[in-house]
Design an enzyme around this catalytic site. Structure first.
Site, PDB file in Angstrom:
ATOM      1  N   ALA A  54       0.797  -1.226   0.000  1.00 12.29           N
ATOM      2  CA  ALA A  54       0.000   0.000   0.000  1.00 12.29           C
ATOM      3  C   ALA A  54       0.827   1.273   0.000  1.00 12.29           C
ATOM      4  O   ALA A  54       0.290   2.369  -0.219  1.00 12.29           O
ATOM      5  CB  ALA A  54      -0.932   0.010   1.214  1.00 12.29           C
ATOM      6  N   TYR A  55       2.128   1.190   0.245  1.00  9.69           N
ATOM      7  CA  TYR A  55       2.946   2.393   0.271  1.00  9.69           C
ATOM      8  C   TYR A  55       3.082   2.956  -1.141  1.00  9.69           C
ATOM      9  O   TYR A  55       3.711   2.358  -2.007  1.00  9.69           O
ATOM     10  CB  TYR A  55       4.329   2.106   0.853  1.00  9.69           C
TER      11      TYR A  55
END
Length: 339
Positions: A54-55
């Site tokens: 998700a980064y």
């Protein structure tokens, strides 16, 4: 740099670990900058790199993959899944369907055939422990992951997952990654005693409390950190919890000065002093940030300094409890606590 055993795995890891959340658009970090940070971290003795799908929508994983090319075997590589990856309702969570797909996507972005530690980024209340642990066990047996862990789980969910693994004869979580700093000490009450009981390694994130303990935030100064730019409500000193943090920071700065330490050394030394903590995750956005944090690698706080910290923020206390990420869902959604 100090090295410690990661839980009961036998794997030796550095007491400071490199978190890659700032790689990509979140931290406005280019590939060259990310590679330079990785190079300097490895040179400084760090051997753990932690990222997540998700980064920056996978951009962090891609940058990490390019930065570690040709030296994969020297690094304990960790990533995570479960946070949303787009608007599709099934591209999130900890179901078997998504974890298998998400891991394949992470391996592709990282350019590797396995990760050392695969972590469930947040507890997914819609998915049973057996479902998740069964999928993770199969991925482990397939050689795609070496170990798996949890991140920001409440203590009772850590215990429940350990019992579920035992009941269903599945592999178990071997690590937990909680938020922990001088200003957010709530996990000392329940989470850390549980991780010690079950022999879990602990990788503590946000040891600098989103920059509050970096030395850049002080009374009378404008708060201009990168985190404050996109999370202004967490730094508005007109809010009582933020005022309490600033008051604590001023007292802690005096403790650091009297001990001949920087605020960063005080903050990281505090986190790594706890016997339950394996590594503190640092998330530098620049090389200067990294070097200032590496300077704390060998910091050992004396009992007097730790006592002085306790006098400022009592053990087990969160100065901003509303920012916790492990709150039971029923406390956030009224529908879950009413018939």
């Amino acid at each position: 740099m100090q090295y410690r055993t990661l839980g009961r795995t036998g794997v030796q890891v550095s007491s400071l670990a490199l978190g890659a959340m700032n790689f990509g658009r979140i931290g406005r970090t280019t590939q060259d900058e990310a590679t330079a940070i990785v190079d300097a971290a490895l040179e400084g003795g760090i051997n753990v790199i932690d990222t997540a799908d998700a980064y920056s929508g996978g951009e962090s994983e891609e940058m990490v993959g390019k930065a570690i090319a040709d030296r994969r075997d020297d690094i304990v590589l960790a990533t995570k899944a479960t946070l949303p990856m787009g608007d599709e309702r099934n591209h999130r969570g900890s179901s078997r369907r998504w974890l298998i797909t998400s891991l394949d996507n992470s391996l592709r972005r990282l350019g590797v055939d396995h990760v050392d530690l695969y972590q469930i980024h947040r507890w997914d209340p819609t998915t049973g422990d057996e479902e998740t642990l069964s999928a993770l066990t199969d991925l482990q047996r397939a050689g795609k992951i070496r170990y798996f862990g949890s991140s920001t789980f409440p203590a009772y969910r850590i215990v429940q997952a350990q019992w579920a693994a035992r009941e269903h004869h599945l592999s178990r979580y071997v690590t937990e990654q909680p938020s922990y700093s001088i200003l957010q000490r709530g996990i000392e009450t329940h989470v850390l005693p549980v991780t010690e009981e079950y022999g879990l390694g602990v990788l503590a994130w946000s040891p600098l409390a989103s920059g509050w303990l970096s030395g850049a935030i002080r009374e009378g100064r404008d708060i201009t950190t990168s985190r404050s730019a996109f999370m202004p409500q967490r730094f508005d000193t007109a809010i009582a919890s933020n005022r309490a943090r600033l008051d604590a920071v001023e007292q802690l700065a005096q403790v650091a000065d009297e001990a001949g330490l920087t605020m960063i050394q005080l903050a990281l030394g505090f986190v790594t002093a706890h016997p339950a903590v394996t590594s503190a995750l640092i998330g530098p956005r620049t090389l200067d940030h990294l070097h200032s944090q590496l300077a704390a690698a060998d910091t050992v706080l004396t009992a007097d300094v730790l006592d002085a910290i306790d006098a400022v923020v009592a053990p087990g206390t969160d100065l901003a409890a509303h920012e916790k990420n492990d709150t039971p869902p029923a406390l956030l959604d009224p529908a879950l606590r009413r018939r």
